[in-house]
Design a protein around this motif. Structure first.
Motif, PDB file in Angstrom:
ATOM      1  N   THR A  36      82.448  77.250 -26.441  1.00 16.06           N
ATOM      2  CA  THR A  36      83.457  78.001 -25.690  1.00 16.06           C
ATOM      3  C   THR A  36      82.780  78.899 -24.655  1.00 16.06           C
ATOM      4  N   GLY A  37      81.666  79.518 -25.031  1.00 11.26           N
ATOM      5  CA  GLY A  37      80.901  80.340 -24.082  1.00 11.26           C
ATOM      6  C   GLY A  37      80.368  79.520 -22.916  1.00 11.26           C
ATOM      7  N   ILE A  38      79.866  78.324 -23.186  1.00 14.39           N
ATOM      8  CA  ILE A  38      79.390  77.430 -22.124  1.00 14.39           C
ATOM      9  C   ILE A  38      80.549  77.085 -21.191  1.00 14.39           C
ATOM     10  N   THR A  39      81.695  76.820 -21.774  1.00 17.34           N
ATOM     11  CA  THR A  39      82.891  76.479 -21.000  1.00 17.34           C
ATOM     12  C   THR A  39      83.268  77.626 -20.070  1.00 17.34           C
ATOM     13  N   LYS A  40      83.304  78.848 -20.601  1.00 21.82           N
ATOM     14  CA  LYS A  40      83.639  80.026 -19.789  1.00 21.82           C
ATOM     15  C   LYS A  40      82.595  80.258 -18.703  1.00 21.82           C
ATOM     16  N   LYS A  41      81.311  80.072 -19.041  1.00 16.53           N
ATOM     17  CA  LYS A  41      80.231  80.253 -18.070  1.00 16.53           C
ATOM     18  C   LYS A  41      80.409  79.316 -16.879  1.00 16.53           C
ATOM     19  N   ALA A  43      83.295  78.459 -15.684  1.00 14.46           N
ATOM     20  CA  ALA A  43      84.573  78.838 -15.063  1.00 14.46           C
ATOM     21  C   ALA A  43      85.758  77.980 -15.504  1.00 14.46           C
ATOM     22  N   HIS A  44      85.642  77.330 -16.671  1.00 14.60           N
ATOM     23  CA  HIS A  44      86.757  76.566 -17.229  1.00 14.60           C
ATOM     24  C   HIS A  44      87.392  77.396 -18.348  1.00 14.60           C
ATOM     25  N   ARG A  45      88.513  76.922 -18.863  1.00 17.80           N
ATOM     26  CA  ARG A  45      89.226  77.651 -19.919  1.00 17.80           C
ATOM     27  C   ARG A  45      89.368  76.772 -21.160  1.00 17.80           C
ATOM     28  N   MET A  46      88.806  77.240 -22.267  1.00 17.78           N
ATOM     29  CA  MET A  46      88.938  76.520 -23.535  1.00 17.78           C
ATOM     30  C   MET A  46      90.347  76.768 -24.076  1.00 17.78           C
ATOM     31  N   LEU A  47      91.097  75.692 -24.275  1.00 19.20           N
ATOM     32  CA  LEU A  47      92.438  75.797 -24.838  1.00 19.20           C
ATOM     33  C   LEU A  47      92.430  75.492 -26.331  1.00 19.20           C
ATOM     34  N   ALA A  48      91.532  74.601 -26.762  1.00 21.11           N
ATOM     35  CA  ALA A  48      91.395  74.282 -28.193  1.00 21.11           C
ATOM     36  C   ALA A  48      90.064  73.575 -28.395  1.00 21.11           C
ATOM     37  N   ILE A  49      89.431  73.877 -29.533  1.00 24.00           N
ATOM     38  CA  ILE A  49      88.212  73.172 -29.934  1.00 24.00           C
ATOM     39  C   ILE A  49      88.234  73.048 -31.447  1.00 24.00           C
ATOM     40  N   ASN A  50      87.876  71.866 -31.935  1.00 29.56           N
ATOM     41  CA  ASN A  50      87.812  71.619 -33.371  1.00 29.56           C
ATOM     42  C   ASN A  50      87.189  70.242 -33.569  1.00 29.56           C
ATOM     43  N   GLN A  66      83.571  71.755 -10.414  1.00 27.51           N
ATOM     44  CA  GLN A  66      82.451  71.133 -11.111  1.00 27.51           C
ATOM     45  C   GLN A  66      82.858  69.721 -11.513  1.00 27.51           C
ATOM     46  N   SER A  67      81.914  68.813 -11.492  1.00 26.73           N
ATOM     47  CA  SER A  67      82.233  67.457 -11.940  1.00 26.73           C
ATOM     48  C   SER A  67      82.321  67.424 -13.463  1.00 26.73           C
ATOM     49  N   ILE A  68      83.065  66.488 -13.965  1.00 25.16           N
ATOM     50  CA  ILE A  68      83.178  66.297 -15.407  1.00 25.16           C
ATOM     51  C   ILE A  68      81.802  65.996 -15.999  1.00 25.16           C
ATOM     52  N   ALA A  69      81.048  65.121 -15.352  1.00 24.04           N
ATOM     53  CA  ALA A  69      79.718  64.747 -15.858  1.00 24.04           C
ATOM     54  C   ALA A  69      78.788  65.946 -15.923  1.00 24.04           C
ATOM     55  N   ALA A  70      78.804  66.794 -14.903  1.00 21.90           N
ATOM     56  CA  ALA A  70      77.936  67.981 -14.902  1.00 21.90           C
ATOM     57  C   ALA A  70      78.337  68.950 -16.017  1.00 21.90           C
ATOM     58  N   PHE A  71      79.640  69.098 -16.225  1.00 22.05           N
ATOM     59  CA  PHE A  71      80.112  69.966 -17.303  1.00 22.05           C
ATOM     60  C   PHE A  71      79.641  69.461 -18.662  1.00 22.05           C
TER      61      PHE A  71
END
Length: 153
Positions: A36-41, A43-50, A66-71
């Motif tokens: 989730t921290g990587i996601t925020k770093k 500039a994306h928003r974590m809506l759910a993770i499990n 950002q490209s999907i592949a780079a993310f």
């Protein structure tokens, strides 16, 4: 860009190398927080993770800068390094090459969140690989069985 507006919801699915059940309950929640921290770093928003011991699901409010592949490269490289630095696994941890990514409309976001949050219950009835095949078929993704996820050689 100031004049760019988007609403993109992406569901990611990825697994440890060889679909190994390496994600232990003792550090799973910390892994999710780290990702989730990587996601925020980025500039994306974590809506759910499990997920379960052998895979992770994420629903992301994805920025188009950002490209999907780079993310996914950032998520996998940074989280694998974190797992290895903390010595959570007896041998070197690696994520499987590749991943699944699927887009959803705003009207489906709540259902996808609930689906992700109930992964452990869901996988008491359906195996991960069967689940993944069903998702690929639902989205009309052509795939070759041998390339779904690499098995040990």
């Amino acid at each position: 860009m100031a004049d760019t507006f988007s609403q993109v919801h992406l569901h990611f699915i990825f697994t440890p190398k060889f679909r190994a059940s390496l994600i232990a309950p003792s550090w799973e929640a910390d892994l999710h927080k780290y990702i989730t921290g990587i996601t925020k770093k980025n500039a994306h928003r974590m809506l759910a993770i499990n997920g379960t011991a052998d895979h992770v699901h994420m629903l992301i409010g994805f920025q188009t800068t950002q490209s999907i592949a780079a993310f996914m490269q950032d998520v996998k490289a940074d989280s694998a390094q974190w797992i290895n630095n903390n010595k959570f696994c007896k041998s070197r941890f690696e994520w499987q090459a590749g991943y699944g990514v699927f887009s959803y409309s705003k009207s489906n976001v709540d259902n996808v969140i609930q689906y992700i949050l109930k992964q452990k219950e869901h996988h008491q009835k359906v195996s991960f690989i069967d689940e993944y095949r069903l998702i690929l078929e639902k989205f009309g993704v052509d795939f070759k069985e041998g390339y779904i996820f690499k098995s040990p050689e």
